[in-house]
Design an enzyme around this catalytic site. Structure first.
Site, PDB file in Angstrom:
ATOM      1  N   SER A 135       0.817  -1.173  -0.125  1.00 36.05           N
ATOM      2  CA  SER A 135       0.125  -0.162   0.121  1.00 36.05           C
ATOM      3  C   SER A 135       0.729   1.205  -0.052  1.00 36.05           C
ATOM      4  CB  SER A 135      -0.742  -0.058   1.314  1.00 36.05           C
ATOM      5  OG  SER A 135      -1.678   1.242   1.383  1.00 36.05           O
ATOM      6  N   LYS A 161      -1.392  -1.065  -4.265  1.00 40.75           N
ATOM      7  CA  LYS A 161      -2.526  -0.056  -3.819  1.00 40.75           C
ATOM      8  C   LYS A 161      -2.198   1.077  -3.725  1.00 40.75           C
ATOM      9  CE  LYS A 161      -4.935   0.149   0.647  1.00 40.75           C
ATOM     10  NZ  LYS A 161      -5.538  -0.581   1.639  1.00 40.75           N
ATOM     11  N   LYS A 163      -3.070   5.053  -2.158  1.00 38.97           N
ATOM     12  CA  LYS A 163      -3.961   5.858  -1.565  1.00 38.97           C
ATOM     13  C   LYS A 163      -4.468   7.102  -2.362  1.00 38.97           C
ATOM     14  CE  LYS A 163      -4.036   4.086   2.386  1.00 38.97           C
ATOM     15  NZ  LYS A 163      -5.356   3.287   2.893  1.00 38.97           N
ATOM     16  N   ASP A 188      -7.300   3.066  -2.980  1.00 35.55           N
ATOM     17  CA  ASP A 188      -7.921   3.260  -1.413  1.00 35.55           C
ATOM     18  C   ASP A 188      -8.441   4.798  -1.035  1.00 35.55           C
ATOM     19  OD1 ASP A 188      -8.991   2.944   1.003  1.00 35.55           O
ATOM     20  OD2 ASP A 188      -7.104   2.263   2.141  1.00 35.55           O
ATOM     21  N   GLU A 213     -11.251   0.909  -2.861  1.00 33.69           N
ATOM     22  CA  GLU A 213     -11.394   0.577  -1.628  1.00 33.69           C
ATOM     23  C   GLU A 213     -12.370   1.689  -0.752  1.00 33.69           C
ATOM     24  OE1 GLU A 213      -8.108  -0.896   0.409  1.00 33.69           O
ATOM     25  OE2 GLU A 213      -9.071  -1.133   2.344  1.00 33.69           O
ATOM     26  N   ASP A 238     -13.596  -1.505   3.694  1.00 33.88           N
ATOM     27  CA  ASP A 238     -13.089  -1.757   4.769  1.00 33.88           C
ATOM     28  C   ASP A 238     -13.683  -1.196   6.119  1.00 33.88           C
ATOM     29  OD1 ASP A 238     -10.785  -1.555   6.702  1.00 33.88           O
ATOM     30  OD2 ASP A 238      -9.722   0.190   5.691  1.00 33.88           O
ATOM     31  N   LYS A 262      -9.729  -7.002   8.507  1.00 27.42           N
ATOM     32  CA  LYS A 262      -8.621  -6.424   9.379  1.00 27.42           C
ATOM     33  C   LYS A 262      -9.238  -7.041  10.661  1.00 27.42           C
ATOM     34  CE  LYS A 262      -6.974  -2.334   7.355  1.00 27.42           C
ATOM     35  NZ  LYS A 262      -7.490  -0.650   7.038  1.00 27.42           N
ATOM     36  N   GLY A 290      -4.039  -4.292   6.542  1.00 25.79           N
ATOM     37  CA  GLY A 290      -2.866  -3.860   7.530  1.00 25.79           C
ATOM     38  C   GLY A 290      -2.976  -2.523   8.276  1.00 25.79           C
TER      39      GLY A 290
END
Ligand code: NPG
Length: 370
Positions: A135, A161, A163, A188, A213, A238, A262, A290
């Site tokens: 990520s 991934k 952000k 995400d 996400e 998430d 998670k 994570g």
């Protein structure tokens, strides 16, 4: 086993690279490391909270308070034969999943060590290695991002991934596809957008993303169901999925097609496994998220990700992606094929380095049964 002694340690570890998301920047990894002792054995768990209530309402301060004043007194001196008893003992306390997770996870480790089996085995894991993704936080510039992606791909990570936040999305995806072609890529948003941004997500459909996400509200299921109907890219949830009940509602309503599991967001490994099992029954793939965990929380995540329906690469990266030196031995390493081995020794299967843990501890509290 009788819970004889619990130790809480508030740790701060410098991150090798600052990690910026739509809600803020982390330069230091904060956590509460929990040690639970019984019959000469120690089980370890991690409460991966941040200093501020940005990703979740929990912070180091709230988790410490809830563990010290409400959770630990309910566990001390209790005879526990299976981790499912923990949820029962803690049931009167509402919320605070990350505070619960540290304690529950430490008890899983303790009981697995007492039985001489690995945590993966105890959870019902079937994989001996897991596929790993990485990520990548919001970068100061596009060239900086492209360089970072290139270096992670060269190390073997199997999916990237990114952000995103308003202003750091479409052009970024276009540039990444232009530079790296058809890599496994996902985004995400950490709840940074609204339904008014539907045209943006429709435009992103052209880029063949694995998923996007948590585009909308951190506690929303309904608006995500409206967005999912209007875009082809699968939505992954998430923050909105706190337990199996939320997962069931999200599946029924069509709010998502993938779930990021998670255990810390769900109050422990047992609830995480319930969500995994439900998604497996309903044909939804899951992956393990994570929270920049130390080697202790990472070990729990790796064991969880060895369950069969974790079929997508997760945010489980090697220790050296986060820290100069991890607090466990051996550290978690990436195999050249982008997988990570699931430890097979008793419990979490890695040793805690007492001196390194001590070096990063800024406060500590010990609780002893009568
Ligand atoms: O552990 O590799 C990792 C980081 C994965 O992106 C990641 N975590 O929103 O899921 C998230 C994000 C996060 C990081 C959230 C830190 C809160 C704190």
């Amino acid at each position: 086993m009788r819970i004889e002694r619990v130790t809480l340690r508030h740790i701060q570890m410098p991150l090798r690279h600052p990690f910026r998301t739509s809600f803020g920047e982390e330069r230091t990894k904060e956590a509460i490391i929990v040690a639970v002792q019984s019959a000469g054995l120690t089980g370890y768990g991690e409460t991966p909270v941040s200093a501020a209530p940005l990703y979740s309402y929990e912070t180091v301060g709230t988790a410490w308070h809830v563990q010290r004043d409400f959770l630990i007194p309910r566990l001390l001196g209790q005879e526990i034969e299976h981790p499912r008893q923990v949820a029962g003992l803690l049931a009167p306390v509402r919320g605070h999943p990350m505070a619960r997770m540290g304690l529950e996870a430490a008890i899983w480790d303790l009981l697995a060590k007492a039985e001489g089996c690995s945590l993966s085995q105890m959870l019902g894991g079937t994989r001996t290695s897991i596929p790993c993704g990485v990520s990548i936080g919001i970068q100061p510039s596009l060239p900086a991002l492209l360089e970072r992606i290139g270096s992670f791909l060269a190390q073997g990570y199997r999916r990237i991934k990114l952000k995103i936040e308003p202003g750091w999305e479409l052009a970024v995806v276009k540039a990444v596809r232009g530079e790296f072609g058809d890599i496994a890529l996902m985004l995400d948003a950490n709840a940074a957008f609204t339904l008014d941004d539907t045209p943006l997500f429709q435009a992103l459909d052209a880029y063949g993303l694995m998923m996007v996400e948590q585009p909308l509200g951190h506690d929303d299921l309904y608006e995500h169901s409206l967005l999912q109907r209007q875009i082809a890219t699968p939505i992954c949830l998430d923050e909105s999925i706190r337990h199996a009940g939320d997962a069931r509602a999200a599946i029924e309503w069509g709010s998502c097609r993938v779930i990021n599991i998670k255990a810390a967001r769900m109050g422990g490994l047992l609830e995480a496994k319930r969500v995994h099992d439900l998604c497996q029954e309903r044909g939804l793939p899951v992956w393990c998220g994570g929270l920049l965990e130390t080697g202790i929380g990472r070990a729990h995540n790796v064991a969880l990700a060895s369950l069969p329906n974790f079929c997508l690469p997760g945010d489980i990266s090697a220790s050296d992606r986060y820290f100069v030196e991890d607090i466990v031995q051996p550290p978690f390493v990436l195999n050249p094929d982008g997988t990570m081995d699931v430890p097979c020794g008793p419990g979490i299967g890695v040793e805690v380095k007492a001196d390194v843990l001590q070096q990063f501890t800024i406060s500590q509290m010990v609780f002893q049964a009568d």
